[in-house]
Design a protein around this motif. Structure first.
Motif, mmCIF file in Angstrom:
data_model
loop_
_atom_site.group_PDB
_atom_site.id
_atom_site.type_symbol
_atom_site.label_atom_id
_atom_site.label_comp_id
_atom_site.label_asym_id
_atom_site.label_seq_id
_atom_site.Cartn_x
_atom_site.Cartn_y
_atom_site.Cartn_z
ATOM 1 N N UNK A 125 149.402 73.207 22.002
ATOM 2 C CA UNK A 125 150.657 72.612 22.465
ATOM 3 C C UNK A 125 150.984 71.357 21.668
ATOM 4 N N UNK A 126 152.264 71.135 21.442
ATOM 5 C CA UNK A 126 152.691 69.852 20.881
ATOM 6 C C UNK A 126 152.480 68.790 21.948
ATOM 7 N N UNK A 127 151.974 67.652 21.557
ATOM 8 C CA UNK A 127 151.846 66.525 22.483
ATOM 9 C C UNK A 127 153.181 65.798 22.536
ATOM 10 N N UNK A 128 153.384 65.019 23.581
ATOM 11 C CA UNK A 128 154.619 64.240 23.680
ATOM 12 C C UNK A 128 154.711 63.218 22.558
ATOM 13 N N UNK A 129 153.562 62.740 22.107
ATOM 14 C CA UNK A 129 153.544 61.748 21.023
ATOM 15 C C UNK A 129 153.022 62.395 19.755
ATOM 16 N N UNK A 130 153.885 62.472 18.764
ATOM 17 C CA UNK A 130 153.471 63.009 17.467
ATOM 18 C C UNK A 130 152.658 61.949 16.738
ATOM 19 N N UNK A 131 151.728 62.279 15.936
ATOM 20 C CA UNK A 131 151.436 63.575 15.333
ATOM 21 C C UNK A 131 150.319 64.343 16.051
ATOM 22 N N UNK A 132 150.233 64.204 17.350
ATOM 23 C CA UNK A 132 149.132 64.809 18.086
ATOM 24 C C UNK A 132 149.501 66.152 18.700
ATOM 25 N N UNK A 133 148.462 66.916 19.017
ATOM 26 C CA UNK A 133 148.578 68.220 19.674
ATOM 27 C C UNK A 133 147.560 68.261 20.803
ATOM 28 N N UNK A 134 147.766 69.182 21.736
ATOM 29 C CA UNK A 134 146.789 69.476 22.776
ATOM 30 C C UNK A 134 146.211 70.850 22.521
ATOM 31 N N UNK A 135 144.916 70.988 22.669
ATOM 32 C CA UNK A 135 144.259 72.288 22.688
ATOM 33 C C UNK A 135 143.744 72.451 24.112
ATOM 34 N N UNK A 136 144.445 73.247 24.890
ATOM 35 C CA UNK A 136 144.176 73.409 26.311
ATOM 36 C C UNK A 136 143.402 74.687 26.566
ATOM 37 N N UNK A 137 142.269 74.574 27.247
ATOM 38 C CA UNK A 137 141.499 75.762 27.645
ATOM 39 C C UNK A 137 142.303 76.541 28.675
ATOM 40 N N UNK A 138 142.337 77.854 28.536
ATOM 41 C CA UNK A 138 143.057 78.673 29.501
ATOM 42 C C UNK A 138 142.286 78.835 30.804
#
Length: 154
Positions: free
Chosen positions: A37-50
């Motif tokens: 997922x794109x994070x609200x603050x760039x340049x970060x992303x989220x890798x979320x476990x399902x």
């Protein structure tokens, strides 16, 4: 599909955001399916476990603050996730944000993701330049300082 996330609660995501790590991540080998997922603050992303709502990692593209970064792994590691061309890989570093102290990125254990198959793996680099804790802001400032120096008039 609907996913329960640590950062955003329950959200609707596209199936194409799903990333599978057949061997899991180090320390989380039993959890293989994530969404990116794109994070609200760039340049970060989220890798979320399902499978585990509370398990999510903040990621960053390491080339943003370390243009000299090199992911040197055995070709077999690329083949494990169906990569015949390393240029088809997405590369991320896991970010740590402690309550006190600098925000750091793990450049020793990058996540490599095949853009097409959406299979990923966490590699371990043996190059001694890459540590588990690189100060992102310090290194970003260094890169910007270098760029500014190159553009400065003589």
């Amino acid at each position: 599909m609907k996913v329960a996330t640590k950062a955003y609660g329950i959200i609707e995501v596209d199936e194409r955001q799903k990333i599978t790590f057949p061997a899991g991540l180090f320390g989380f080998e039993g959890i293989r399916d994530y969404i990116l997922l794109d994070a609200e603050r760039q340049p970060f992303y989220w890798l979320q476990a399902l499978e585990v709502e509370e398990l999510a990692f903040i990621l960053i593209n390491p080339f943003l603050f370390r243009p000299d970064y090199e992911v040197e792994v055995d070709d077999g590691e690329f083949r494990e996730i169906g990569l015949s061309d390393p240029k088809m890989a997405l590369t991320f570093s896991i970010v740590t944000i402690p309550p006190e102290g600098p925000m750091t990125a793990n450049l020793q254990g990058p996540l490599i993701i095949n853009r097409e198959s959406r299979l990923g793996k966490q590699a371990i680099l043996t190059d001694t330049r890459w540590k588990t804790k690189h100060d992102i802001m310090e290194e970003l400032a260094s890169v910007k300082g270098t760029d500014a120096a190159k553009k400065a008039p003589c």
